[in-house]
Structures are given as structure tokens and as C-alpha cells.
Enzyme design. Sequence first.
Site, PDB file in Angstrom:
ATOM      1  CG  HIS A   9      -0.316   0.209   2.538  1.00 33.32           C
ATOM      2  ND1 HIS A   9      -0.009  -0.830   3.387  1.00 33.32           N
ATOM      3  CD2 HIS A   9       0.070   1.332   3.182  1.00 33.32           C
ATOM      4  CE1 HIS A   9       0.530  -0.353   4.492  1.00 33.32           C
ATOM      5  NE2 HIS A   9       0.585   0.967   4.389  1.00 33.32           N
ATOM      6  CG  ASP A  31      -0.047  -4.170   2.636  1.00 29.18           C
ATOM      7  OD1 ASP A  31      -0.347  -3.677   3.733  1.00 29.18           O
ATOM      8  OD2 ASP A  31       0.442  -3.504   1.700  1.00 29.18           O
ATOM      9  N   GLY A  82       3.164   5.600   9.104  1.00 30.17           N
ATOM     10  CA  GLY A  82       4.557   5.848   8.763  1.00 30.17           C
ATOM     11  C   GLY A  82       5.450   4.662   9.066  1.00 30.17           C
ATOM     12  CB  SER A 137       3.089   1.316   6.335  1.00 30.13           C
ATOM     13  OG  SER A 137       1.838   1.347   6.936  1.00 30.13           O
ATOM     14  CB  SER A 161       0.106  -5.186   6.679  1.00 33.04           C
ATOM     15  OG  SER A 161      -1.055  -4.889   5.918  1.00 33.04           O
TER      16      SER A 161
END
Length: 451
Positions: A228, A252, A330, A332, A347
Amino acid sequence: MNKKILAATAAAITGAGLVTAIALTPSASAGQPVTAADQAQSEMLAALSRDLKISPEQAKLRVASEQRAAVADNTLKRQLGASYAGSWLDAGGTALTVAVTDAVQADLVRAAGATPKTVARSAAQLDAAKLALDAKSAKSAKAPKTVPGWYTDVTTNSIVVLANAGGEAAAKSWAAESGVQADLVRVEASTERPRALIDIIGGNAYTFGSGRCSIGFAVEGGFVTAGHCGTTGTRTSNPSGTVAGSSFPGNDYAWVRADAGNTPRPLVNRYPGTVPVAGSTEAPVNSSVCRSGSTTGWRCGTILQKNTSVTYPEGTITGLTRTNACAEPGDSGGSWITGDQAQGVTSGGSGNCTSGGTIYFQPITEILSVYSLRLTVSGNPPSSTTTTPTTPTTPTSPTTSNPPGGTWAPYTYYGSGATTTYGGSTYRVIQPHTSMPGWEPPNVPALWELA
């Protein structure tokens, strides 16, 4: 397997099945000298002690037990074949249980130093049932908004569907429509409101357009991260590169092919310092795990469940691992690691690092397999994109020390004693600082000295 590796310390038989309480004890004897690897993990052990509320010594023993348990589990998974039904550690991370559908295989499990438990369904059968829910959500009918996710629960040999308050009936109905047997599904109340942890404010780690995410793990030619965080073709900065492959939703994960001038390193930021990456052996359920991200730094927890599906506003993600470690936007794409073994990339999830939460990661092995990538691990020379990658930071954000001998780069944190090359000369840090454009070594003599 050598039985001395997993020592049996207690035994009991219950009428519910074959259950033998076996503790995984470290093979090192008392008073054994601390190795360089032990020293390198000291900060990680401190984080485990802090977040799991155990003593540093308990953290050290737990990590040692979990490493042996992971080896035993992966060996048994191959040996048991279709009879394998999953595995998990006890709450203390010391006793490994391996579920089997064939009681005849119990002795094989005991011989590996683990606890056998007979169950009705194999891991393959559980995965097939969950796949039916995944397929339903992806094609015919999305999960209700009150269903934040679902997962295989090897400890109860069932599929758990999570439901927000008032959504229990809808969850049961949706699961029933998938064709999964009713006795296979358990609906559990949940307060989770998962979302992808992307932060559009910008900052350190790596950036893409107006967004910011965190690097997962270095691979030959670049790094892996969350899907993402950018679609295929998206350009990244610090380090510069191009998203060569991305899958979201459904999965993801993504990988970024770094531009020339960036060098993948087998390291994870520990905020401060680094920990080495030596491989990607999968850890069992209830293992401790730590994650690294550019917003909240280094945080730890335990693996709750594997093969979890979770529904974000963008769609359902399948095959994730569910944990009780915290994270925030952030973070992620950031690293998840147990000991020195890579586990996955962040994720999304619910909550934050103030009140706690439930966070999911995408397992690393799937990413490596899908894109035919090779994890950068300690002991191997770095792949040739030439120089050290830059790590974007802000003065108030966690940062990592620059590896010795690299070329000076802006927006990179240089810790005490770190060395770097600039203008043909080598400099050593006097005062730790974050480099910015114009902060070259010769221009700020108070920060650097000739090495």
C-alpha cells in the site's frame, strides 16, 4: 534431531488428547561467556524486557528457546506432511506444542522435544476453509464492515471471525454463506478498526510522492516493503528507486529496485543502533517478535496468529500474521524480526503505541518467493548497487548509524565513532548528529575529525 536441544522437564497426559508439557531450555551452561552475537542483541533484549514486562535474563532465555523451537517446528512440518496441524509456544515462549491429526505421529513430535496434540483438522484443511472466506470476500460478497478480519487459530483448531460490537450475527451469516462448516468457525468480539499505516506527512525512512513509509528488509538489488506504500512504477526517494512489483489489496507487499549508489545491508534499525539479519526462519505462534519503523522506532510483542485475513477500507488482505506489538502511520513496510531471523513487513492494524494495539505483518517468505528475491543476510558481501543507502530522518525522529566506510550522504544519522568518506578523505564522528545539506564534514569541524 538431538534431544539435548529441546530438553523435557515435565510430563502429563490429559484425556482430551496427547498433551505432554515440555519446556525448551537453553543449551548454554551457566557462566558461559557472552558471545559477540549476545552483545549485538542486548538492545533487542532490553526492548523485549520492556514491552513483554519480563526481566532481561528471562528475555534472553526466551529468545534462545524460541530459536530452537523454530528449528524443531520447521523440521516437523516437513516430516509430518499432511498430518501437520500447526504449532504454538506457551505464553512464556518456552514450551512448543505441535498439533497432528494422526496420533501415531505423536512419538515423532516427542522425539523432536515438542508436545504432541491430536486434533481433528490438519493445517491444510484449516487453510482451505479460510481460503473459502478469502475467496468470498474477494469475489462474491465483501465481508461486512463490522468484520475487521479472520484467521486460522491453530491453538483451537478452528477459524476465527472477528466482529465489532453488534456485528456478531452478520459475521456468522457471512461465514455460513461461504460454505465453511459451522463447527469450524468461531466468532469473537473485537474492537479492532484496522487501516493501512501510511503517513502522508513525509519525513524519514523512504518517501514516495507526498507519502512516507519504512523499509522492510534489504534484498539483492533493493528492498521489500508494504504494497500500500506505492504501486508498480512509483518512484521513491532516500533511497532512490522504483517500485518494481506491488500487490495491494489482496496482499500487502512490494519491492523497490534501488538506483545505483545504494547498497543493501543485512541490518535492521534498532533505534538506536542496528541488529543483524541472518535468515528468514519462520517463528511459531506465541514467539516474541520486534518491529522497526520510522515513526515509533523499535517495538516488541508476540505473534498471536498466522494466516489472518483483515479488511481495510481498500479491501481484504489475506495471509497476514497478527501480533500485539504496536505501530503507527509511517511505520508501514517496516521490519519484523525474531532474534536475527526476518519475519515480515508491517501492513496495518488498530491502536497506537500509547494505548497499545493489534498490528499485522506480511510474511517475508511469500514476498521473496513471489518476486524471486534473495534476502541480504549477514556473512555475505553486499550486492553491487555500490554505495551506502541514505536513510531520511528528522531531528526528532529515530535514526540509524551510518555503516563505517560509506560515502557521506545527507539526511543520514551518524552515531558516535561512525566513519564516512567525503572529498577523498575519511572522517570520524565527534558529536552524533543528523546530516543535512551543507553539513559536510569540513564545514562543521565540531562534529567531525579526520580519521
